[in-house]
Design a protein around this motif. Structure first.
Motif, PDB file in Angstrom:
ATOM      1  N   GLU A 214       0.603  -1.064  -0.045  1.00  0.00           N
ATOM      2  CA  GLU A 214      -0.009   0.039   0.127  1.00  0.00           C
ATOM      3  C   GLU A 214       0.883   1.414   0.060  1.00  0.00           C
ATOM      4  O   GLU A 214       0.482   2.167  -0.603  1.00  0.00           O
ATOM      5  N   ILE A 218       0.968   4.190  -2.922  1.00  0.00           N
ATOM      6  CA  ILE A 218       0.629   5.602  -2.547  1.00  0.00           C
ATOM      7  C   ILE A 218       1.664   6.514  -2.703  1.00  0.00           C
ATOM      8  O   ILE A 218       1.584   7.455  -3.282  1.00  0.00           O
ATOM      9  N   ASN A 229      -5.037  14.794   1.155  1.00  0.00           N
ATOM     10  CA  ASN A 229      -5.716  13.511   1.800  1.00  0.00           C
ATOM     11  C   ASN A 229      -4.824  12.147   1.461  1.00  0.00           C
ATOM     12  O   ASN A 229      -4.769  11.312   2.501  1.00  0.00           O
ATOM     13  N   VAL A 230      -4.109  12.131   0.314  1.00  0.00           N
ATOM     14  CA  VAL A 230      -3.029  11.104  -0.140  1.00  0.00           C
ATOM     15  C   VAL A 230      -2.073  11.068   0.990  1.00  0.00           C
ATOM     16  O   VAL A 230      -1.485  10.241   1.604  1.00  0.00           O
ATOM     17  N   LYS A 232      -1.896  12.327   4.021  1.00  0.00           N
ATOM     18  CA  LYS A 232      -2.491  12.031   5.286  1.00  0.00           C
ATOM     19  C   LYS A 232      -2.471  10.472   5.487  1.00  0.00           C
ATOM     20  O   LYS A 232      -2.055   9.728   6.450  1.00  0.00           O
ATOM     21  N   LYS A 233      -3.127   9.888   4.259  1.00  0.00           N
ATOM     22  CA  LYS A 233      -3.155   8.756   4.191  1.00  0.00           C
ATOM     23  C   LYS A 233      -1.850   7.690   4.400  1.00  0.00           C
ATOM     24  O   LYS A 233      -1.496   6.783   4.909  1.00  0.00           O
ATOM     25  N   LYS A 234      -0.812   8.402   3.442  1.00  0.00           N
ATOM     26  CA  LYS A 234       0.566   7.761   3.588  1.00  0.00           C
ATOM     27  C   LYS A 234       1.118   7.932   4.971  1.00  0.00           C
ATOM     28  O   LYS A 234       1.722   6.880   5.311  1.00  0.00           O
ATOM     29  N   GLU A 236      -0.403   7.794   7.788  1.00  0.00           N
ATOM     30  CA  GLU A 236      -1.250   6.738   8.563  1.00  0.00           C
ATOM     31  C   GLU A 236      -0.703   5.388   8.247  1.00  0.00           C
ATOM     32  O   GLU A 236      -0.503   4.344   9.239  1.00  0.00           O
TER      33      GLU A 236
END
Length: 263
Positions: A214, A218, A229-230, A232-234, A236
């Protein structure tokens, strides 16, 4: 034996509803084999021993019996093995399966929606045992005291048998599936064990692999466009991966030739 005569035999009242069919000593042609394969059922046993089968023979029902034994299995293809469903045992003699075929089978087993087979074995394989090639793309754990390689099924699949063990000895291999909580006695010992601890370790290792995948995806996405948002996801994923990596480190494992083993 002609196909007509063979058909007469198979349709005899005492035979047509057979539970076990054994063909031994001789040769059998494709037409007669088609008659046998056409009677495949998930509760029937088929053993073909010391009988030569045409090398170019193929039938989609070859592995749709409950218990299968083919002394001459040079005609069996990986496509046949992928049709296995709730079978008990498949025993193959001389065969032409490759490391890539077994790799394909194990990957298919991992993500299968159903249990495939309790035991798959070959006693006359010419495949060289190279763990990096055999287990390419697969998370594998080697047991501490026995030369068994252990793989776990995808936990999102509702499977009774979620553990697969692979044993290899002098060109002979056996793949056996287990309920992770099923107990068994260790060879040469009175100690009983289950696969629960290996399953737990494999879940952690698979989680680490999934998070790494994942994160790689990303990062590629961020190379083409920046999105908060991407990002932030990275972040996490990186935090979760760090935690899982610490869990892996606490297991004292080493990765060698594509296989995890205890240090």
């Amino acid at each position: 034996m002609t196909a007509e005569f063979f058909k007469e035999i198979l349709t005899e009242p005492a035979i047509k509803d057979f539970g076990v069919l054994r063909l031994e000593n001789g040769e059998i042609d494709a037409e007669c084999l088609d008659l046998v394969m056409g009677m495949a059922q998930s509760n029937r046993i088929l053993h073909i021993k010391r009988t030569e089968i045409p090398r170019d023979y193929y039938h989609e029902n070859a592995c749709k019996f409950y218990d299968i034994s083919y002394d001459d299995a040079r005609w069996v293809r990986i496509e046949n093995l992928l049709t296995l469903k709730d079978s008990y045992t498949v025993s193959l003699g001389s065969n032409l399966l490759t490391q890539r075929d077994l790799n394909t089978f194990i990957k298919y087993w991992i993500d299968s929606d159903h249990d495939m087979v309790a035991s798959l074995s070959s006693f006359k394989s010419t495949i060289a045992f190279e763990t990096e090639r055999l287990f390419d793309g697969i998370v594998v754990l080697k047991r501490r005291r026995q030369a068994s390689y252990v793989v776990a099924a995808n936990p999102t699949k509702q499977r009774k048998r979620s553990i697969l063990t692979i044993n290899w000895n002098d060109g002979k291999f056996r793949l056996k599936s287990w309920d992770k909580d099923q107990t068994f006695r260790l060879w040469g010992s009175f100690e009983f064990k289950s696969w629960a601890s290996e399953y737990k370790v494999l879940m952690v290792l698979n989680k680490k692999k999934e998070l790494e995948r994942e994160l790689e995806e990303i990062q590629k996405l961020l190379e083409t466009r920046q999105d908060q948002n991407v990002v932030k996801k990275k972040n996490e994923i990186e935090r979760e991966l760090q935690n899982v990596s610490q869990d892996v480190d606490s297991l004292y494992l080493e990765l060698r030739d594509g296989v995890y083993s205890y240090i």
